[in-house]
Structure formats: C-alpha cells, structure tokens
Design an enzyme around this catalytic site. Sequence first.
Site, PDB file in Angstrom:
ATOM      1  N   SER A  72      12.014   2.629   7.627  1.00  0.00           N
ATOM      2  CA  SER A  72      10.547   2.141   7.601  1.00  0.00           C
ATOM      3  C   SER A  72      10.421   1.721   9.288  1.00  0.00           C
ATOM      4  O   SER A  72      11.317   1.148   9.921  1.00  0.00           O
ATOM      5  CB  SER A  72      10.508   1.063   6.780  1.00  0.00           C
ATOM      6  N   TYR A  96       6.789   7.187  -5.958  1.00  0.00           N
ATOM      7  CA  TYR A  96       5.534   7.644  -4.985  1.00  0.00           C
ATOM      8  C   TYR A  96       5.699   8.783  -3.951  1.00  0.00           C
ATOM      9  O   TYR A  96       5.078   9.932  -4.247  1.00  0.00           O
ATOM     10  CB  TYR A  96       4.850   6.647  -4.400  1.00  0.00           C
ATOM     11  N   ILE A  97       6.437   8.502  -3.135  1.00  0.00           N
ATOM     12  CA  ILE A  97       6.699   9.553  -2.139  1.00  0.00           C
ATOM     13  C   ILE A  97       7.830  10.653  -2.750  1.00  0.00           C
ATOM     14  O   ILE A  97       7.445  11.971  -2.324  1.00  0.00           O
ATOM     15  CB  ILE A  97       7.157   8.748  -0.775  1.00  0.00           C
ATOM     16  N   ASN A 125      -0.073  -3.728  -1.415  1.00  0.00           N
ATOM     17  CA  ASN A 125      -0.346  -2.891  -0.308  1.00  0.00           C
ATOM     18  C   ASN A 125      -2.055  -2.666  -0.230  1.00  0.00           C
ATOM     19  O   ASN A 125      -2.778  -2.670  -1.224  1.00  0.00           O
ATOM     20  CB  ASN A 125       0.231  -1.588  -0.305  1.00  0.00           C
ATOM     21  N   TYR A 174      14.275  -6.827   2.241  1.00  0.00           N
ATOM     22  CA  TYR A 174      14.001  -5.439   2.346  1.00  0.00           C
ATOM     23  C   TYR A 174      14.166  -4.653   3.407  1.00  0.00           C
ATOM     24  O   TYR A 174      14.797  -3.836   3.695  1.00  0.00           O
ATOM     25  CB  TYR A 174      12.618  -5.325   1.602  1.00  0.00           C
ATOM     26  N   PHE A 231       5.569   5.198   8.824  1.00  0.00           N
ATOM     27  CA  PHE A 231       4.725   4.091   9.116  1.00  0.00           C
ATOM     28  C   PHE A 231       4.083   3.914   7.822  1.00  0.00           C
ATOM     29  O   PHE A 231       4.851   3.561   6.722  1.00  0.00           O
ATOM     30  CB  PHE A 231       3.624   4.559  10.209  1.00  0.00           C
ATOM     31  N   ASP A 247       2.704 -10.962   8.553  1.00  0.00           N
ATOM     32  CA  ASP A 247       2.074  -9.599   9.065  1.00  0.00           C
ATOM     33  C   ASP A 247       1.973  -9.405  10.638  1.00  0.00           C
ATOM     34  O   ASP A 247       1.960 -10.262  11.612  1.00  0.00           O
ATOM     35  CB  ASP A 247       0.525  -9.723   8.669  1.00  0.00           C
ATOM     36  N   ARG A 283      -2.151 -12.949   6.496  1.00  0.00           N
ATOM     37  CA  ARG A 283      -0.956 -13.271   5.556  1.00  0.00           C
ATOM     38  C   ARG A 283       0.412 -13.374   6.538  1.00  0.00           C
ATOM     39  O   ARG A 283       0.614 -12.741   7.348  1.00  0.00           O
ATOM     40  CB  ARG A 283      -1.010 -11.691   4.932  1.00  0.00           C
ATOM     41  N   LYS A 321      16.921  -1.537   5.211  1.00  0.00           N
ATOM     42  CA  LYS A 321      16.697  -0.402   6.017  1.00  0.00           C
ATOM     43  C   LYS A 321      17.505  -0.597   7.108  1.00  0.00           C
ATOM     44  O   LYS A 321      18.061   0.497   7.535  1.00  0.00           O
ATOM     45  CB  LYS A 321      15.173  -0.263   6.208  1.00  0.00           C
TER      46      LYS A 321
HETATM   47  P1  NAD Z   1       9.033   3.929  -5.270  1.00  0.00           P
HETATM   48  O1  NAD Z   1       9.281   2.764  -5.799  1.00  0.00           O
HETATM   49  O2  NAD Z   1       7.551   4.601  -5.817  1.00  0.00           O
HETATM   50  O3  NAD Z   1       9.842   5.001  -5.584  1.00  0.00           O
HETATM   51  C1  NAD Z   1      11.342   4.630  -5.672  1.00  0.00           C
HETATM   52  C2  NAD Z   1      11.906   5.271  -6.762  1.00  0.00           C
HETATM   53  O4  NAD Z   1      13.326   4.982  -6.938  1.00  0.00           O
HETATM   54  C3  NAD Z   1      11.311   4.755  -8.257  1.00  0.00           C
HETATM   55  O5  NAD Z   1      10.711   6.049  -8.992  1.00  0.00           O
HETATM   56  C4  NAD Z   1      12.222   4.017  -8.704  1.00  0.00           C
HETATM   57  O6  NAD Z   1      12.256   3.904  -9.961  1.00  0.00           O
HETATM   58  C5  NAD Z   1      13.677   4.679  -8.101  1.00  0.00           C
HETATM   59  N1  NAD Z   1      14.632   3.862  -8.278  1.00  0.00           N
HETATM   60  C6  NAD Z   1      14.895   2.460  -7.569  1.00  0.00           C
HETATM   61  N2  NAD Z   1      16.079   2.167  -7.557  1.00  0.00           N
HETATM   62  C7  NAD Z   1      16.924   3.123  -8.188  1.00  0.00           C
HETATM   63  C8  NAD Z   1      18.524   3.334  -8.732  1.00  0.00           C
HETATM   64  N3  NAD Z   1      19.101   2.419  -8.095  1.00  0.00           N
HETATM   65  N4  NAD Z   1      18.794   4.509  -9.388  1.00  0.00           N
HETATM   66  C9  NAD Z   1      17.719   5.642  -9.330  1.00  0.00           C
HETATM   67  N5  NAD Z   1      16.526   5.270  -9.227  1.00  0.00           N
HETATM   68  C10 NAD Z   1      16.198   4.589  -8.483  1.00  0.00           C
HETATM   69  O7  NAD Z   1       8.709   3.852  -3.867  1.00  0.00           O
HETATM   70  P2  NAD Z   1       8.272   4.889  -2.588  1.00  0.00           P
HETATM   71  O8  NAD Z   1       7.041   4.287  -2.048  1.00  0.00           O
HETATM   72  O9  NAD Z   1       8.138   6.231  -3.306  1.00  0.00           O
HETATM   73  O10 NAD Z   1       9.376   4.662  -1.599  1.00  0.00           O
HETATM   74  C11 NAD Z   1      10.418   5.635  -1.604  1.00  0.00           C
HETATM   75  C12 NAD Z   1      11.175   5.312  -0.487  1.00  0.00           C
HETATM   76  O11 NAD Z   1      10.543   5.090   0.762  1.00  0.00           O
HETATM   77  C13 NAD Z   1      12.115   3.917  -0.491  1.00  0.00           C
HETATM   78  O12 NAD Z   1      13.305   4.038   0.020  1.00  0.00           O
HETATM   79  C14 NAD Z   1      11.181   2.734   0.144  1.00  0.00           C
HETATM   80  O13 NAD Z   1      11.947   1.815   0.814  1.00  0.00           O
HETATM   81  C15 NAD Z   1      10.891   3.723   1.573  1.00  0.00           C
HETATM   82  N6  NAD Z   1       9.527   3.654   2.078  1.00  0.00           N
HETATM   83  C16 NAD Z   1       8.219   3.331   1.318  1.00  0.00           C
HETATM   84  C17 NAD Z   1       7.280   2.866   2.101  1.00  0.00           C
HETATM   85  C18 NAD Z   1       5.827   2.831   1.383  1.00  0.00           C
HETATM   86  O14 NAD Z   1       4.995   2.231   2.069  1.00  0.00           O
HETATM   87  N7  NAD Z   1       5.759   3.483   0.141  1.00  0.00           N
HETATM   88  C19 NAD Z   1       7.373   2.727   3.536  1.00  0.00           C
HETATM   89  C20 NAD Z   1       8.475   3.069   4.214  1.00  0.00           C
HETATM   90  C21 NAD Z   1       9.598   3.253   3.544  1.00  0.00           C
HETATM   91  C1  UD1 Z   2       3.944  -3.665   4.231  1.00  0.00           C
HETATM   92  C2  UD1 Z   2       5.512  -4.359   4.516  1.00  0.00           C
HETATM   93  C3  UD1 Z   2       6.305  -3.136   5.119  1.00  0.00           C
HETATM   94  C4  UD1 Z   2       6.390  -2.116   4.147  1.00  0.00           C
HETATM   95  C5  UD1 Z   2       4.894  -1.550   3.840  1.00  0.00           C
HETATM   96  C6  UD1 Z   2       5.102  -0.372   2.892  1.00  0.00           C
HETATM   97  C7  UD1 Z   2       4.976  -6.809   4.934  1.00  0.00           C
HETATM   98  C8  UD1 Z   2       4.906  -7.813   5.871  1.00  0.00           C
HETATM   99  N1  UD1 Z   2       5.280  -5.560   5.289  1.00  0.00           N
HETATM  100  O1  UD1 Z   2       3.624  -3.349   5.080  1.00  0.00           O
HETATM  101  O2  UD1 Z   2       7.675  -3.807   5.389  1.00  0.00           O
HETATM  102  O3  UD1 Z   2       7.191  -0.828   4.832  1.00  0.00           O
HETATM  103  O4  UD1 Z   2       4.304  -2.604   3.290  1.00  0.00           O
HETATM  104  O5  UD1 Z   2       5.290  -0.728   1.548  1.00  0.00           O
HETATM  105  O6  UD1 Z   2       4.701  -6.890   3.569  1.00  0.00           O
HETATM  106  N2  UD1 Z   2      -4.134  -6.156   3.722  1.00  0.00           N
HETATM  107  C9  UD1 Z   2      -5.251  -6.743   3.835  1.00  0.00           C
HETATM  108  N3  UD1 Z   2      -5.657  -7.185   2.349  1.00  0.00           N
HETATM  109  C10 UD1 Z   2      -4.944  -6.827   1.355  1.00  0.00           C
HETATM  110  C11 UD1 Z   2      -3.719  -6.133   1.714  1.00  0.00           C
HETATM  111  C12 UD1 Z   2      -3.360  -5.718   2.891  1.00  0.00           C
HETATM  112  O7  UD1 Z   2      -6.174  -7.125   4.377  1.00  0.00           O
HETATM  113  O8  UD1 Z   2      -5.112  -7.091   0.290  1.00  0.00           O
HETATM  114  C13 UD1 Z   2      -3.810  -5.920   5.348  1.00  0.00           C
HETATM  115  C14 UD1 Z   2      -2.561  -6.338   5.988  1.00  0.00           C
HETATM  116  O9  UD1 Z   2      -2.896  -7.649   6.339  1.00  0.00           O
HETATM  117  C15 UD1 Z   2      -2.171  -5.209   6.874  1.00  0.00           C
HETATM  118  C16 UD1 Z   2      -2.712  -3.799   6.420  1.00  0.00           C
HETATM  119  O10 UD1 Z   2      -3.663  -4.405   5.507  1.00  0.00           O
HETATM  120  O11 UD1 Z   2      -2.803  -5.511   8.095  1.00  0.00           O
HETATM  121  C17 UD1 Z   2      -1.660  -3.011   5.737  1.00  0.00           C
HETATM  122  O12 UD1 Z   2      -0.794  -3.688   4.535  1.00  0.00           O
HETATM  123  P1  UD1 Z   2       0.181  -3.358   3.579  1.00  0.00           P
HETATM  124  O13 UD1 Z   2      -0.437  -2.164   3.049  1.00  0.00           O
HETATM  125  O14 UD1 Z   2       0.773  -4.460   2.831  1.00  0.00           O
HETATM  126  O15 UD1 Z   2       1.312  -2.847   4.589  1.00  0.00           O
HETATM  127  P2  UD1 Z   2       1.946  -3.376   5.707  1.00  0.00           P
HETATM  128  O16 UD1 Z   2       1.907  -4.759   5.687  1.00  0.00           O
HETATM  129  O17 UD1 Z   2       1.856  -2.724   6.991  1.00  0.00           O
END
Ligand code: NAD
Ligand code: UD1
Length: 341
Positions: free
Chosen positions: A127, A13-14, A202, A152, A181, A301, A298, A156
């Site tokens: 994160s 995704y990112i 999420n 998880y 964030f 949270d 949840r 980090k």
């Molecule tokens: P994502 O799952 O969409 O992307 C991660 C990618 O890494 C995937 O394409 C997966 O196939 C690949 N991958 C996983 N393990 C691997 C390995 N061992 N070798 C090669 N490829 C591998 O996730 P994202 O949301 O894009 O997140 C990217 C990074 O940002 C992650 O490290 C995640 O923990 C961090 N992050 C994400 C969020 C969020 O909300 N999405 C928030 C904070 C931090």
């Molecule tokens: C979650 C993870 C966090 C991770 C982040 C991004 C937990 C406790 N934390 O954060 O570690 O970095 O995702 O992947 O899981 N909500 C609803 N209804 C839903 C889904 C969510 O009300 O169906 C609310 C949640 O209570 C929260 C907010 O929406 O208040 C955001 O939730 P979410 O998208 O899951 O992210 P985080 O909880 O912030």
Amino acid sequence: MGQKILVTGGTGYIGSHTVVELQQAGYEVVIIDNLSNSNDGVLDGIEAITGIRPAFVEGDCTDIETLRRLFADHKGIKGIINFAASKAVGESVQKPLLYYRNNLNTLINLLELMPEYGVEGIVFSSSCTVYGEPDRNPIDETAPIKPATSPYGNTKQISEEIITDYVASGAPIKSIILRYFNPIGAHSSALIGELPNGVPNNLVPYLTQTAAGIRKELTVFGDDYDTPDGSCIRDYIDVVDLAKAHVTAMKRMLSETGTDSIEVFNLGTGRGLSVLELISAFESATDVKVPLRIGPRRAGDIEKIWAAPAKANETLGWKAMVPIKETMRNAWAWQCRISGK
Ligand code: NAD
Ligand code: UD1
C-alpha cells in the site's frame, strides 16, 4: 489451460476482480479464502462474467496444513497473488495482534511452502501507506518509507521486509511488490464489487451508500488543508485497472528472462483528486446529488499523496485507463445492485 495461479483472498474486493482478469487472460485460478470479509456468492459473479468457475478452497492461510493440502490437491501452481489480509486501519489499532498474526503468518506460510511445491513467484499487495505523508508529490518507488501510523500499515512494511530478506537469503523464488494507491469502483457488469462490512470507513463506499439513502450525509473530513480546495488529495485508481496490473506483473514474474528477483511498483493513475473533486465527479457522472457536510479533520489522515506510476507504465507496460466518471458510474451501478435500488 494456461499456468496455474493461487489467489489468496480471491473472493475479496481486489481479489475477485483480479481473478476475472487472470481467467480472461487464460490463467487457471485456484482461490483460497476463509470468507472472513467476503462470501462465496462472489464465485457466481466471477463465473457469470468469465464463463469459468475458479477452483475454490474455503480455508485459512494462517494454517500451514491447509495450505499443504491445497498445494498437494492442486499440483503445478506456478505463481501466487497474496491478497489475504485484514485491512481495517481503525480495527488494527484496537486488535494489533490479530493483524500481525493474520497478515504476517499468512505471508510466512506461503513463502515457506513455495520452494517445497515448486512455486516460482509471489505478487504481494502492499500500500502507499508505507510512504506516510510524502515530502513531495508525485511519489515514486525510491521515496523513503516512513514510520507506520497503524498496526495495519506496519504489517505492510514488515511484509515487504520479510519478502526482501527471504529473497536475499537465496530462496529460489521471485516477488513483485505492488503498492496500491486508493482502489475504487467495481466491474462494469455490476456483478462483482466492494462489499463493505458495517459502516464504511473509506470514502467511495460511504459516498455511494449516502447517495442510495442508506446514510444521511457524507462528512468531508476537513476543508482547511494546504490544498487548492482545502480537502485532502488522493490517487484514486479503478479496481479493474488495478486488477489488470496483477496480470502483467504475473506474466513478467513468471517469464524466463530479464526480471530481478524482487521488484516494487507503485500502482496509481499519477493524478491527485481532492475529496470535493471526487464527489463532484460522482455527481456529474450519475446525476445523483450527495448530501454532504464539512466536518473536522480525521485523525491520522495524510494531506496529499499521489503516485508517480512511470515505473509500472514503462516496465510492466501497464497504465491506468478508466476515466474517473466511468469508475464512479460503475461504483454507483454496483451500489444500486447490492442495495436493491
Ligand atoms: P478484502 O477484505 O475485500 O479481501 C481480502 C480477502 O482475504 C477477504 O475475502 C478475506 O475473507 C480474505 N482473508 C483474510 N484473511 C484471510 C486468511 N487468513 N486466509 C484466507 N483468506 C483470508 O480486501 P481488499 O480490499 O480486496 O484488499 C486485498 C489486499 O490488498 C489486502 O492485502 C489489502 O491489505 C491490500 N490493500 C487494499 C487496499 C484497499 O484500499 N482496498 C489498499 C492497499 C492495499
Ligand atoms: C485509508 C487508510 C489506508 C488504506 C486505505 C485503503 C487511514 C488513515 N488510511 O486510506 O491505510 O490503505 O484506506 O483501505 O485510514 N474521507 C472523507 N469522508 C469519509 C471518508 C473519507 O472525507 O467519510 C476522506 C478522507 O479524509 C481521505 C479520503 O476521503 O482524505 C480518502 O479516505 P479513505 O477512502 O478512507 O482512504 P485513505 O485515507 O486514503
């Protein structure tokens, strides 16, 4: 061609949004991804947006020989952005070793090979989860790190420590740690976006799937928190804004002058939005009503957290720009595309 950058997890995704911004800024990108949480169709989306198909290696970063081959085949990589990780909080509680192995071995392998192949710096995806429930908001980078609430989250924290210790040991590398964030939204072209696996945990993917009729209703997890409307508050950041921060971080890290060996930045908007406010931003941006119910809290949270992004604003010269309604429209356009609406 510009400098060569390795993006691990670059079809995710990112990662995919960051590859687009890197290529548009003139960098040459090599992606490695094991496709455990993405698919290689994402490369078509990246190519359609930028006109460039990035080099792609299907492989696992926990396998050091795969990485050695990659560095030998793609000589001259200057920087790495390490997105590759497993990221589902709930799953990490069920399968902690999978999370520790995947997230930590990936990082250790990359760090170990960097000096050998002359790679100068690594940007690491961390994160805001490292702050736990903050004592006050907005939260800046000097706030204390709280005990992790999931394996998880712990990966980090440990990853940040591994990088810090390695740099302190005199390893000839630099690092920028980015604490995200809540990333949401999709590219404005609707050619790339988030592909949640199964039932989303999420908020935004659950919301857009509900709006698309895939889910019956969205449950708001609690309206009895100590917040103005009782629902939890987060700092939702547009994924393209987030991607652009990686480009500025890379530029800074690889520049000759003025940067410390290790730096940490919060990446957020500086604005907290409640769950109910976010839903209403979606509804007014798209004119689509989301069936919802108020449910119980949840477990685990955080009540409220949002970023003080001044350090990133001032030092990186980066600022979150996309208005929330535009982010919501992009998330909806992407949902419509993937669900064939
Ligand atoms: P994502 O799952 O969409 O992307 C991660 C990618 O890494 C995937 O394409 C997966 O196939 C690949 N991958 C996983 N393990 C691997 C390995 N061992 N070798 C090669 N490829 C591998 O996730 P994202 O949301 O894009 O997140 C990217 C990074 O940002 C992650 O490290 C995640 O923990 C961090 N992050 C994400 C969020 C969020 O909300 N999405 C928030 C904070 C931090
Ligand atoms: C979650 C993870 C966090 C991770 C982040 C991004 C937990 C406790 N934390 O954060 O570690 O970095 O995702 O992947 O899981 N909500 C609803 N209804 C839903 C889904 C969510 O009300 O169906 C609310 C949640 O209570 C929260 C907010 O929406 O208040 C955001 O939730 P979410 O998208 O899951 O992210 P985080 O909880 O912030």
